[in-house]
Design an enzyme around this catalytic site. Sequence first.
Site, short mmCIF file in Angstrom:
data_model
loop_
_atom_site.label_atom_id
_atom_site.label_comp_id
_atom_site.label_asym_id
_atom_site.label_seq_id
_atom_site.Cartn_x
_atom_site.Cartn_y
_atom_site.Cartn_z
N GLN A 167 35.73 37.42 47.64
CA GLN A 167 35.75 38.86 47.90
C GLN A 167 37.13 39.44 47.59
O GLN A 167 37.37 39.91 46.50
CB GLN A 167 35.33 39.14 49.34
CG GLN A 167 34.85 40.55 49.55
CD GLN A 167 33.88 40.67 50.74
OE1 GLN A 167 33.48 39.69 51.34
NE2 GLN A 167 33.51 41.88 51.07
N ASP A 168 38.06 39.40 48.56
CA ASP A 168 39.42 39.81 48.21
C ASP A 168 40.38 38.70 48.63
O ASP A 168 40.00 37.78 49.35
CB ASP A 168 39.80 41.18 48.77
CG ASP A 168 39.81 41.26 50.29
OD1 ASP A 168 39.30 40.33 50.95
OD2 ASP A 168 40.34 42.25 50.82
N PRO A 169 41.65 38.76 48.16
CA PRO A 169 42.57 37.64 48.42
C PRO A 169 42.86 37.47 49.91
O PRO A 169 42.75 38.41 50.70
CB PRO A 169 43.84 38.05 47.66
CG PRO A 169 43.39 39.07 46.66
CD PRO A 169 42.24 39.79 47.30
#
EC number: 3.2.2.27
Length: 228
Positions: A63-65
């Site tokens: 998804q995101d870091p």
Amino acid sequence: MATSLTWHDVLAQEKQQSYFINTLEFVGKERSAGKTIYPPQKDVFNAFRFTELHQVKVVILGQDPYHGPNQAHGLSFSVRPGVPAPPSLGNIYKELASDIPGFEIPRHGFLQSWAEQGVLLLNTVLTVEAGQAHSHANLGWETFTDRVIAALNEQREGLVFLLWGSHAQKKGNIIDPQRHHVLKSPHPSPLSAHRGFLGCKHFSQANQLLEQQGLSAIDWTPRLPEEA
């Protein structure tokens, strides 16, 4: 299969688009204003640096870091050497240990050796503000990574997409299941892993699908550079 195309060819067009220019400009301004943005600038596009377009065999969408110190380095689910494996990666290791004979859970969470074998570890959003999950959602990164997935879908055949959780599965709607192999399960996060990620056997299935195409299986044991 057109193997001569590179990420540079495919993405050069995106880099001219206003949405992409605006995204990079926003991230650059945030860094200049003194905000801590992960991953560091040099690592933002590492997924493409370590796994060239013609080398991709498996795609794992994140998804995101990670938004904690020293974790994110541009590969989904992976953390830098010396950083403990976060909970989702811990569950990935748990599944590997039950799925792959002889797999021993490593003491690190550095997955670059997967990337070097053709596992594209792609987050759908490529940057995040420290301590603020999803802070860079809806800036334009999603459009960029949609184009990346579209390029994989069109330029390659027989890829294995591992889509964990509703976010990745929605993102994967553009993948043609007649051209590629799509394996789905709940997300490995502690909130959902017990609902079907643990026991999904995606890693052995991916290797079987690769071997059926005459390709080498992935060595799923993550190796630090000095172990290679």
